[in-house]
Design an enzyme around this catalytic site. Structure first.
Site, PDB file in Angstrom:
ATOM      1  N   CYS A 164     -45.200  31.699  21.931  1.00  0.00           N
ATOM      2  CA  CYS A 164     -43.921  31.475  22.620  1.00  0.00           C
ATOM      3  C   CYS A 164     -43.595  30.027  22.859  1.00  0.00           C
ATOM      4  CB  CYS A 164     -43.934  32.113  24.006  1.00  0.00           C
ATOM      5  SG  CYS A 164     -44.729  33.657  24.103  1.00  0.00           S
ATOM      6  N   HIS A 211     -42.428  41.918  23.693  1.00  0.00           N
ATOM      7  CA  HIS A 211     -41.974  41.504  22.362  1.00  0.00           C
ATOM      8  C   HIS A 211     -42.917  42.052  21.284  1.00  0.00           C
ATOM      9  CE1 HIS A 211     -40.112  37.782  24.453  1.00  0.00           C
ATOM     10  NE2 HIS A 211     -39.111  38.481  23.962  1.00  0.00           N
ATOM     11  N   ASP A 252     -38.359  31.955  21.730  1.00  0.00           N
ATOM     12  CA  ASP A 252     -37.349  33.015  21.822  1.00  0.00           C
ATOM     13  C   ASP A 252     -35.950  32.560  21.443  1.00  0.00           C
ATOM     14  OD1 ASP A 252     -39.126  35.042  22.635  1.00  0.00           O
ATOM     15  OD2 ASP A 252     -39.199  34.161  24.629  1.00  0.00           O
TER      16      ASP A 252
HETATM   17  C1  CIR Z   1     -39.314  36.250  29.496  1.00  0.00           C
HETATM   18  O1  CIR Z   1     -39.445  37.319  30.058  1.00  0.00           O
HETATM   19  O2  CIR Z   1     -38.381  36.030  28.735  1.00  0.00           O
HETATM   20  C2  CIR Z   1     -40.336  35.167  29.769  1.00  0.00           C
HETATM   21  N1  CIR Z   1     -40.783  35.257  31.122  1.00  0.00           N
HETATM   22  C3  CIR Z   1     -41.503  35.262  28.805  1.00  0.00           C
HETATM   23  C4  CIR Z   1     -41.115  35.045  27.385  1.00  0.00           C
HETATM   24  C5  CIR Z   1     -42.274  35.043  26.466  1.00  0.00           C
HETATM   25  N2  CIR Z   1     -41.860  34.790  25.145  1.00  0.00           N
HETATM   26  C6  CIR Z   1     -42.447  35.280  24.068  1.00  0.00           C
HETATM   27  O3  CIR Z   1     -43.364  36.081  24.189  1.00  0.00           O
HETATM   28  N3  CIR Z   1     -41.974  34.924  22.900  1.00  0.00           N
END
Ligand code: CIR
Length: 245
Positions: free
Chosen positions: A239, A156, A65
């Site tokens: 991720c 996402h 991210d």
């Molecule tokens: C969030 O809500 O940002 C984290 N708990 C999970 C992020 C997952 N990232 C992704 O799918 N790229």
């Protein structure tokens, strides 16, 4: 291929959650699964570079991210969740060895999980994490075509659709507007959270939690990992790494 990963924070239980109920998350189990994931990437020929966790950032393992790495530039994002904004500095420092760095600036927001790069096109989810200003800034930073995709019901874009190679997408079409992706062949998932697959060359890294969807992927070289503890924090296989050549 270089895969940059980031260790699991001991504070992972304090992660952001949007579509999932908060349940207890074992740091030890999540870290073991992350270790297994990194070992699989290494066995596929990736040089795995690991950034230490920062416990001030419960979600820091979800490194995807924090950046969008293109051939000619690494775009450091401004994550949509305020609690995640500070994750980017350590990642920018690591990426600066490989690419010139650009940054998404306020009021723009982008989460890398919303960015699906397929050849010369970059599809970007419009979500609670990624806004139109962020998408416009990304467009200004690349010569590639940037195409917004409306996402509803998923955190996402890449929770809802990922690229398996060639012309094929793995998708939960209930969670996004597929019109901008017309022309692709869709493999529809049989389990709602099963659309997040990580393609590394011709191999598909994939959670072992979705047997019915795995059965639909027979023509692919699928290598499974156990990622159910990380999934409790709403993360999938894409991720947990940033891939670059
Ligand atoms: C969030 O809500 O940002 C984290 N708990 C999970 C992020 C997952 N990232 C992704 O799918 N790229």
């Amino acid at each position: 291929m270089i895969a940059i990963t980031r260790d699991v924070a001991r504070s992972i239980e304090q992660c952001e959650l949007t579509h999932l109920e908060r349940v207890s998350i074992s740091y030890e189990r999540a870290a073991a699964q992350h270790h297994e994931y990194r070992a699989l990437l290494a066995s596929l020929g990736c040089e795995v570079i690991d950034i230490p966790a920062d416990d001030a950032y419960p979600d820091c393992v979800f490194i995807e991210d924090t950046a969008v790495v293109l051939d000619d530039v690494a775009v450091i994002t401004r994550p949509g969740a305020e609690s995640r904004r500070g994750e980017v500095d350590a990642v920018a420092a690591a990426l600066a060895r490989y690419r010139p760095i650009a940054r998404i600036e306020a009021p723009g927001t982008i989460d890398g999980g919303d960015v699906l790069v397929i050849g010369e096109r970059i599809f970007v989810g419009r979500t609670a994490r990624t806004n139109d200003e962020g998408i416009a800034q990304l467009r200004a930073l690349t010569r590639r075509e940037v195409i917004p995709v409306d996402v509803h019901g998923a955190l996402h874009l890449k929770t809802a659709v990922t690229w398996l190679g060639g012309n094929v997408l793995l998708a939960n079409r209930e969670w996004f507007d597929a019109v901008p992706l017309n022309g692709f062949q869709f493999i529809d998932v049989d389990e709602p959270f099963a659309a997040n697959a990580l393609r590394i060359d011709d191999v598909i890294v994939y959670p072992n939690a979705f047997p019915r969807t795995i059965a639909k992927l027979r023509e692919f070289d699928v290598r499974t990992v156990n990622a159910d503890e990380l999934a409790k924090a709403e993360g999938g296989v894409t991720c947990c790494s940033l891939l670059l050549r």
